[in-house]
Design a protein around this motif. Structure first.
Motif, mmCIF file in Angstrom:
data_model
loop_
_atom_site.group_PDB
_atom_site.id
_atom_site.type_symbol
_atom_site.label_atom_id
_atom_site.label_comp_id
_atom_site.label_asym_id
_atom_site.label_seq_id
_atom_site.Cartn_x
_atom_site.Cartn_y
_atom_site.Cartn_z
ATOM 1 N N GLU A 407 0.841 -1.189 0.000
ATOM 2 C CA GLU A 407 0.000 0.000 0.000
ATOM 3 C C GLU A 407 0.880 1.245 0.000
ATOM 4 O OE1 GLU A 407 -2.571 -0.248 3.307
ATOM 5 O OE2 GLU A 407 -3.941 -1.662 2.374
ATOM 6 N N ILE A 408 0.370 2.292 -0.630
ATOM 7 C CA ILE A 408 1.146 3.519 -0.751
ATOM 8 C C ILE A 408 0.478 4.608 0.071
ATOM 9 C CG2 ILE A 408 1.894 5.341 -2.332
ATOM 10 C CD1 ILE A 408 2.155 3.257 -4.505
ATOM 11 N N LEU A 409 1.231 5.205 0.958
ATOM 12 C CA LEU A 409 0.769 6.363 1.712
ATOM 13 C C LEU A 409 1.427 7.587 1.098
ATOM 14 C CD1 LEU A 409 -0.807 7.554 4.100
ATOM 15 C CD2 LEU A 409 1.260 7.254 5.488
ATOM 16 N N GLY A 410 0.596 8.514 0.636
ATOM 17 C CA GLY A 410 1.124 9.679 -0.057
ATOM 18 C C GLY A 410 0.690 10.978 0.585
ATOM 19 N N GLU A 411 1.334 12.052 0.129
ATOM 20 C CA GLU A 411 1.047 13.383 0.661
ATOM 21 C C GLU A 411 1.197 14.397 -0.471
ATOM 22 O OE1 GLU A 411 2.663 16.338 4.242
ATOM 23 O OE2 GLU A 411 3.887 14.668 3.513
ATOM 24 N N PHE A 412 0.178 15.233 -0.618
ATOM 25 C CA PHE A 412 0.268 16.330 -1.573
ATOM 26 C C PHE A 412 0.663 17.587 -0.800
ATOM 27 C CE2 PHE A 412 -1.491 20.048 -3.703
ATOM 28 C CZ PHE A 412 -0.957 19.892 -4.969
ATOM 29 N N VAL A 413 1.744 18.228 -1.250
ATOM 30 C CA VAL A 413 2.243 19.423 -0.587
ATOM 31 C C VAL A 413 2.057 20.614 -1.528
ATOM 32 C CG1 VAL A 413 4.220 20.514 0.538
ATOM 33 C CG2 VAL A 413 3.954 18.027 0.634
ATOM 34 N N ALA A 414 1.200 21.520 -1.114
ATOM 35 C CA ALA A 414 0.946 22.707 -1.928
ATOM 36 C C ALA A 414 2.120 23.687 -1.833
ATOM 37 C CB ALA A 414 -0.353 23.382 -1.484
ATOM 38 N N GLU A 415 2.128 24.697 -2.697
ATOM 39 C CA GLU A 415 3.222 25.659 -2.717
ATOM 40 C C GLU A 415 3.305 26.474 -1.424
ATOM 41 O OE1 GLU A 415 2.635 28.004 -6.210
ATOM 42 O OE2 GLU A 415 3.731 26.589 -7.497
ATOM 43 N N ASN A 416 2.171 26.666 -0.766
ATOM 44 C CA ASN A 416 2.173 27.427 0.491
ATOM 45 C C ASN A 416 2.486 26.551 1.712
ATOM 46 O OD1 ASN A 416 -0.146 25.942 0.595
ATOM 47 N ND2 ASN A 416 -1.540 27.680 0.896
ATOM 48 N N GLY A 417 2.805 25.287 1.468
ATOM 49 C CA GLY A 417 3.181 24.396 2.562
ATOM 50 C C GLY A 417 2.047 23.590 3.154
ATOM 51 N N GLU A 418 0.808 23.889 2.757
ATOM 52 C CA GLU A 418 -0.323 23.108 3.266
ATOM 53 C C GLU A 418 -0.330 21.722 2.626
ATOM 54 O OE1 GLU A 418 -3.671 25.563 2.433
ATOM 55 O OE2 GLU A 418 -3.403 26.802 4.237
ATOM 56 N N THR A 419 -0.827 20.744 3.375
ATOM 57 C CA THR A 419 -0.724 19.355 2.922
ATOM 58 C C THR A 419 -2.088 18.662 2.922
ATOM 59 O OG1 THR A 419 -0.309 18.521 5.159
ATOM 60 C CG2 THR A 419 1.619 19.149 3.839
ATOM 61 N N ALA A 420 -2.117 17.527 2.201
ATOM 62 C CA ALA A 420 -3.289 16.647 2.194
ATOM 63 C C ALA A 420 -2.782 15.216 2.007
ATOM 64 C CB ALA A 420 -4.253 17.032 1.077
ATOM 65 N N PHE A 421 -3.184 14.327 2.903
ATOM 66 C CA PHE A 421 -2.716 12.946 2.841
ATOM 67 C C PHE A 421 -3.697 12.074 2.052
ATOM 68 C CE2 PHE A 421 -0.515 14.552 6.554
ATOM 69 C CZ PHE A 421 0.757 14.010 6.398
ATOM 70 N N PHE A 422 -3.160 11.035 1.441
ATOM 71 C CA PHE A 422 -3.988 10.076 0.709
ATOM 72 C C PHE A 422 -3.280 8.721 0.757
ATOM 73 C CE2 PHE A 422 -0.978 11.732 -2.321
ATOM 74 C CZ PHE A 422 -0.592 10.633 -3.069
ATOM 75 N N TYR A 423 -4.012 7.672 0.450
ATOM 76 C CA TYR A 423 -3.379 6.359 0.354
ATOM 77 C C TYR A 423 -3.972 5.604 -0.825
ATOM 78 C CZ TYR A 423 -7.347 3.630 2.186
ATOM 79 O OH TYR A 423 -8.566 3.027 2.366
ATOM 80 N N ILE A 424 -3.139 4.736 -1.401
ATOM 81 C CA ILE A 424 -3.553 3.925 -2.549
ATOM 82 C C ILE A 424 -3.664 2.485 -2.052
ATOM 83 C CG2 ILE A 424 -2.997 3.212 -4.894
ATOM 84 C CD1 ILE A 424 -1.260 5.711 -5.121
ATOM 85 N N PRO A 425 -4.864 1.871 -2.072
ATOM 86 C CA PRO A 425 -5.034 0.512 -1.545
ATOM 87 C C PRO A 425 -4.224 -0.525 -2.310
ATOM 88 C CG PRO A 425 -7.008 1.230 -2.704
ATOM 89 C CD PRO A 425 -6.117 2.416 -2.611
ATOM 90 N N HIS A 426 -4.053 -1.671 -1.673
ATOM 91 C CA HIS A 426 -3.204 -2.725 -2.233
ATOM 92 C C HIS A 426 -3.698 -3.192 -3.601
ATOM 93 C CE1 HIS A 426 -1.599 -6.861 -2.656
ATOM 94 N NE2 HIS A 426 -0.550 -6.357 -2.045
ATOM 95 N N LYS A 427 -5.013 -3.238 -3.791
ATOM 96 C CA LYS A 427 -5.549 -3.765 -5.058
ATOM 97 C C LYS A 427 -5.248 -2.841 -6.245
ATOM 98 C CE LYS A 427 -10.179 -1.771 -4.386
ATOM 99 N NZ LYS A 427 -11.623 -2.069 -4.283
#
Length: 573
Positions: A407-427
């Motif tokens: 599984e992949i745990l990811g993070e989107f980092v905006a230019e102003n430093g704010e973040t949003a987490f997401f994950y991609i399931p195993h399937k």
């Protein structure tokens, strides 16, 4: 009532009483013993004068070690240890009998010198000889019992060496039923007895202090052994320590009684400020020695077959050798890791019980390799991080990263430093997978705090609105009763009814507002959880050659360098 019927009922009642009596008595006969552990004050190696600090340290170290050991440990008492107890008991009994025999011989010899008549002397000598003969027979019986105990110990130790935990005999079901009441109070002859750990004086802080006559003697001296056994101690911890500057080294020896045998030695070095870590480490090393753990046999089966020759095993980070598909380890909690070249590692942590066989089947998997592309649902400026690595932006709003089948745990980092987490399931983590996410970068802690304040404010307004509601409602009911009794006019009662309805409507609105804000607050709190990626249906995976990916990397690095340079120039101006 027929006599036969009464006889059957009384027989059944008698059987129930017998079985209930047996169930009550069994715990008494099956109660396990206690294995008492004690420690004596440690000594300082490099200190000539014992000051208050060193004295406290010498007392604190053994007490802390005992506290870390705890009472949850169970001691496996082997036949050899049981034999040492029997041998000590018989030896003490023989010594007592020999002293009585010596006194009786001296008493008999003194009769000849006494002024007795021939008849009285003959009677006294006969009585004395009778006591001497009885003592000699007891000593002989004691030696016979020692011989039997020695042979029994050899037989039991041989059985333990063969892997038998109990001396068992095969019985048919009929014989078992016949012997139900015959053996109801007999315990199974267990080769290995289990005894619960207890502390000397039932207090970890209570140290064993030898008498002044024993202080100069070694702990292996027979007189010292006698004093320790008489105190009911099965094992004794002794120790010494050296302190130089901010560091201290502690040495602990463990002796078992009776038999005075050293069964363990532990040494640890650490900072004086971290004595807790030192005593914890020593206790953890002593626990397997105290529990006298039995070996565990691990039978390992590896698949696929081509992975077996390349498989290596690490137990508690120590490389082990597999012989004929078997491993022998001590009982207890172990971390096992299996590694084979070209396959994903497999491992587990498990509490293995002694004198048992465990079958472990290892099914190695080939690591999944390839690339996955992540697309943004809405245009956003920023970068994607997945599993600690920065993804390559292959197209606007689309990035690519290598996968390993997990599984992949990811993070989107905006230019102003704010973040949003997401994950991609195993399937969805397979080669050429194309997923889409809708990140909403923000300062989530500030957002949660904002929603929490609004929720509490709405709750306060709702509670305050209940005050006029209850007041007007009570007055309305009171005035309605007065109007029913013709004590007030209709308009007064009507006004209170209107005021009550308005107050209730306001409270209802405040309550709904509070409920709405509560839901928003819970949603805000839930927003810290990573968003689940979905398979992208609007676009396809775009293949890039290694050369094209390398060119994209260089281009992205160039753009980033220019942006950083422009930012620096802007700050300078």
């Amino acid at each position: 009532m027929a006599l036969g019927m009464m006889t059957k009922r009384f027989s059944a009642l008698f059987l129930i009483i017998i079985l209930n009596g047996v169930s009550l008595c069994l715990p008494l006969f099956c109660e396990s013993g206690k294995w008492t552990i004690a420690a004596q004050k440690f000594t300082a190696d490099n200190v000539s004068n014992e000051d208050n600090v060193n004295s406290k340290t010498a007392e604190m170290l053994p007490s802390d070690i005992l506290e870390k050991i705890g009472t949850a440990v169970t001691r496996n008492v082997m036949p050899e240890e049981q034999f040492e107890r029997t041998k000590y008991k018989l030896r003490t009994e023989r010594q007592s009998l020999f002293l009585q025999l010596s006194a009786e011989y001296k008493k008999r010899d003194s009769l000849v010198l006494a002024n007795y008549s021939d008849y009285k002397l003959k009677t006294a000598l006969k009585e004395s000889q009778k006591k001497i003969t009885s003592l000699q027979e007891k000593i002989t019986a004691n030696l016979d019992e020692l011989k039997k105990a020695t042979e029994e110990n050899e037989r039991k130790m041989a059985a333990v060496a063969n892997g038998d935990a109990e001396l068992q005999t095969q019985e048919s079901e009929l014989n078992k039923f016949k012997n139900l009441f015959k053996k109801i109070f007999e315990k199974d002859e267990s080769l290995i007895q289990q005894e619960q750990i207890s502390f000397y004086g039932n207090d970890v802080s209570k140290l064993y202090t030898p008498s002044n006559e024993l202080k100069e003697l070694a702990v292996t001296d027979s007189l010292y052994e006698k004093a320790v056994v008489n105190a009911g101690i099965n094992t004794l911890l002794t120790g010494h320590y050296s302190k130089y500057g901010d560091y201290i080294s502690v040495y602990v020896d463990m002796y078992i009684y009776p038999g005075v045998r050293k069964i363990g030695s532990v040494a640890e070095v650490g900072s004086v400020k971290e004595l807790e870590l030192i005593t914890t480490s020593i206790a953890m090393q002593l626990v397997p020695v105290i529990s006298n753990s039995l070996p565990v046999e691990l039978v390992v089966a590896v698949s696929p077959q081509e992975a077996a020759p390349k498989t290596v095993v690490y137990i508690d980070d120590v490389l082990q050798k597999i012989e004929s598909g078997k491993l022998i380890v001590d009982s207890g909690i172990h971390t096992i890791q299996f590694i084979s070249e070209g396959y994903k590692a497999a491992g587990t942590t498990y509490a293995f019980e002694g004198n048992k066989k465990y079958f472990i089947d290892i099914n190695f998997e080939k690591p999944k390799s390839g690339f996955i592309q992540v697309e943004l649902k809405k245009p956003l400026n920023g970068s994607l991080l997945m599993n600690g690595e920065r993804a390559i932006e292959v197209e606007p709003q689309k990035s690519q990263i290598a996968i390993n089948g997990k599984e992949i745990l990811g993070e989107f980092v905006a230019e102003n430093g704010e973040t949003a987490f997401f994950y991609i399931p195993h399937k969805l983590t397979f080669d050429s997978s194309n997923v889409i996410i809708n990140p909403k970068p923000m300062d989530r802690m500030a957002y949660i705090d904002k929603r929490r304040k609004i929720m509490y404010t709405s709750y306060s307004i709702f509670i305050i609105s209940l005050i006029p509601t209850f007041y007007t409602l009570a007055n309305f009911k009171n005035n309605a009763n007065l109007y029913a009794n013709n004590q007030i006019d209709y308009e007064t009662a009507k006004n209170w009814q209107t005021a009550s309805n308005v107050s209730k409507a306001i409270s209802l609105g405040c309550g709904l507002f509070w409920g709405y804000e509560l839901v928003r607050y819970l949603m805000a709190a839930n927003s810290v959880l990573p968003q689940k990626a979905k398979a992208s249906k609007n676009s396809e995976f775009i293949y890039y050659t290694p050369e094209e990916l390398e060119e994209i990397k260089k281009r992205n690095n160039t753009v980033e360098t220019e942006e950083i340079s422009n930012q620096k120039d802007g700050e300078t101006e």
